[in-house]
Design a protein around this motif. Structure first.
Motif, mmCIF file in Angstrom:
data_model
loop_
_atom_site.group_PDB
_atom_site.id
_atom_site.type_symbol
_atom_site.label_atom_id
_atom_site.label_comp_id
_atom_site.label_asym_id
_atom_site.label_seq_id
_atom_site.Cartn_x
_atom_site.Cartn_y
_atom_site.Cartn_z
ATOM 1 N N ALA A 1 0.820 -1.215 0.000
ATOM 2 C CA ALA A 1 0.000 0.000 0.000
ATOM 3 C C ALA A 1 0.852 1.262 0.000
ATOM 4 C CB ALA A 1 -0.946 0.000 1.199
ATOM 5 N N ASP A 2 2.144 1.122 0.325
ATOM 6 C CA ASP A 2 3.002 2.314 0.303
ATOM 7 C C ASP A 2 3.315 2.747 -1.124
ATOM 8 O OD1 ASP A 2 4.413 -0.064 0.009
ATOM 9 O OD2 ASP A 2 6.213 0.653 1.026
ATOM 10 N N HIS A 3 3.419 1.754 -2.040
ATOM 11 C CA HIS A 3 3.681 2.070 -3.451
ATOM 12 C C HIS A 3 2.792 1.212 -4.346
ATOM 13 C CE1 HIS A 3 7.055 4.706 -2.651
ATOM 14 N NE2 HIS A 3 7.590 3.792 -1.861
ATOM 15 N N PRO A 4 1.485 1.521 -4.390
ATOM 16 C CA PRO A 4 0.568 0.671 -5.166
ATOM 17 C C PRO A 4 0.898 0.621 -6.643
ATOM 18 C CG PRO A 4 -0.508 2.717 -4.467
ATOM 19 C CD PRO A 4 0.789 2.637 -3.735
ATOM 20 N N GLU A 5 1.559 1.661 -7.137
ATOM 21 C CA GLU A 5 1.875 1.698 -8.574
ATOM 22 C C GLU A 5 2.884 0.625 -8.969
ATOM 23 O OE1 GLU A 5 4.949 4.056 -6.492
ATOM 24 O OE2 GLU A 5 2.766 3.977 -6.371
ATOM 25 N N LYS A 6 3.588 0.082 -8.001
ATOM 26 C CA LYS A 6 4.598 -0.944 -8.287
ATOM 27 C C LYS A 6 4.027 -2.358 -8.309
ATOM 28 C CE LYS A 6 8.495 1.656 -6.330
ATOM 29 N NZ LYS A 6 9.572 1.647 -5.296
ATOM 30 N N ALA A 7 2.787 -2.500 -7.912
ATOM 31 C CA ALA A 7 2.185 -3.832 -7.808
ATOM 32 C C ALA A 7 1.851 -4.405 -9.185
ATOM 33 C CB ALA A 7 0.921 -3.762 -6.963
ATOM 34 N N ASP A 8 2.030 -5.710 -9.324
ATOM 35 C CA ASP A 8 1.681 -6.386 -10.575
ATOM 36 C C ASP A 8 0.175 -6.589 -10.686
ATOM 37 O OD1 ASP A 8 4.343 -6.591 -11.377
ATOM 38 O OD2 ASP A 8 4.630 -8.468 -10.278
ATOM 39 N N ASP A 9 -0.438 -6.845 -9.546
ATOM 40 C CA ASP A 9 -1.896 -6.983 -9.523
ATOM 41 C C ASP A 9 -2.437 -6.280 -8.275
ATOM 42 O OD1 ASP A 9 -0.983 -8.677 -7.582
ATOM 43 O OD2 ASP A 9 -1.720 -10.509 -8.508
ATOM 44 N N LEU A 10 -3.745 -6.275 -8.141
ATOM 45 C CA LEU A 10 -4.411 -5.611 -7.005
ATOM 46 C C LEU A 10 -4.089 -4.121 -6.906
ATOM 47 C CD1 LEU A 10 -3.929 -8.303 -4.188
ATOM 48 C CD2 LEU A 10 -5.937 -7.933 -5.614
ATOM 49 N N GLN A 11 -3.718 -3.514 -8.017
ATOM 50 C CA GLN A 11 -3.336 -2.097 -7.970
ATOM 51 C C GLN A 11 -4.461 -1.212 -7.459
ATOM 52 O OE1 GLN A 11 -1.465 0.133 -10.987
ATOM 53 N NE2 GLN A 11 0.302 -1.232 -11.216
#
Length: 209
Positions: A110-120
């Motif tokens: 949740a600190d960097h959601p833009e880095k997530a592959d899914d669940l963004q």
């Protein structure tokens, strides 16, 4: 005994939190549920309930409440309306009623959601809710677990502000961490990540700066 409002009490983790609070010598649980038919199970346990829909006005829910655990989630159905805006509504109500501590169940990533592959979308909603809480003026703790499992809890975790690895943790141990975070001597104005580990939960929390 302090009255603890549990938002998301009917969820899998929420029910574990209610049981822990019910058996505590310090806290009295108040289960916040969305539907009438969810009330009876808690009343049968001798647990006070309050009807509240996070997609609507919830200012009534924090009356007579001392502290809040936000463990609600839409299960991906309405992450903006519940996980983000619902959290904001309850934070606003908590400010009006002088809640002394707000414990937020968040998520790793949740600190960097833009880095997530899914669940963004989900992580962005959690990020926005966390940031809103940080600037609310409330005393808070934001707990960010890894992937949740239904394994039996061990009472031991790995806790750091940032763990720099992925992993999982039992719902039992997440619930224990959330409840322990309610105590006045537990860390406040802090955000930390947790995974399964080898440090007893109480000791891990004591080590947070």
């Amino acid at each position: 005994m302090e009255n603890i409002l549990v938002a998301g009490a009917n969820g899998t983790t929420g029910k574990k939190i209610i049981h822990l609070l019910k058996n505590s010598q310090y806290f009295n649980p108040v289960a916040m549920v969305r539907k009438e038919d969810q009330i009876k199970q808690f009343e049968n346990m001798g647990v006070q309930t309050i009807l509240g829909d996070l997609e609507k006005e919830v200012s009534h829910a924090t009356k007579g409440i001392d502290k809040v655990i936000f463990a609600a989630g839409s299960g991906g159905k309405n992450v903006v309306g519940v996980d983000q805006e619902g959290a904001k509504r309850l934070i606003d109500a908590s400010k009006v009623d002088g809640i002394s501590k707000f414990v937020m169940l968040s998520s790793m990533g949740a600190d960097h959601p833009e880095k997530a592959d899914d669940l963004q979308e989900y992580l962005k909603a959690k990020h926005n809710a966390d940031e809103y809480l940080k600037t609310s003026g409330l005393t808070y703790a934001i707990v960010r677990p890894g992937s949740l499992t239904d394994d039996k809890g061990t009472g031991a975790i790995d806790l750091q502000e940032k763990l720099h690895r992925n992993g999982s943790i039992s719902r039992d141990d997440v619930a224990q961490t959330l409840v322990r975070s309610l105590h006045d001597d537990a860390p406040h104005h802090t955000t930390f990540e947790i995974l399964e580990g080898s440090t007893p939960i109480g000791k891990a929390l004591n080590n947070v700066s």
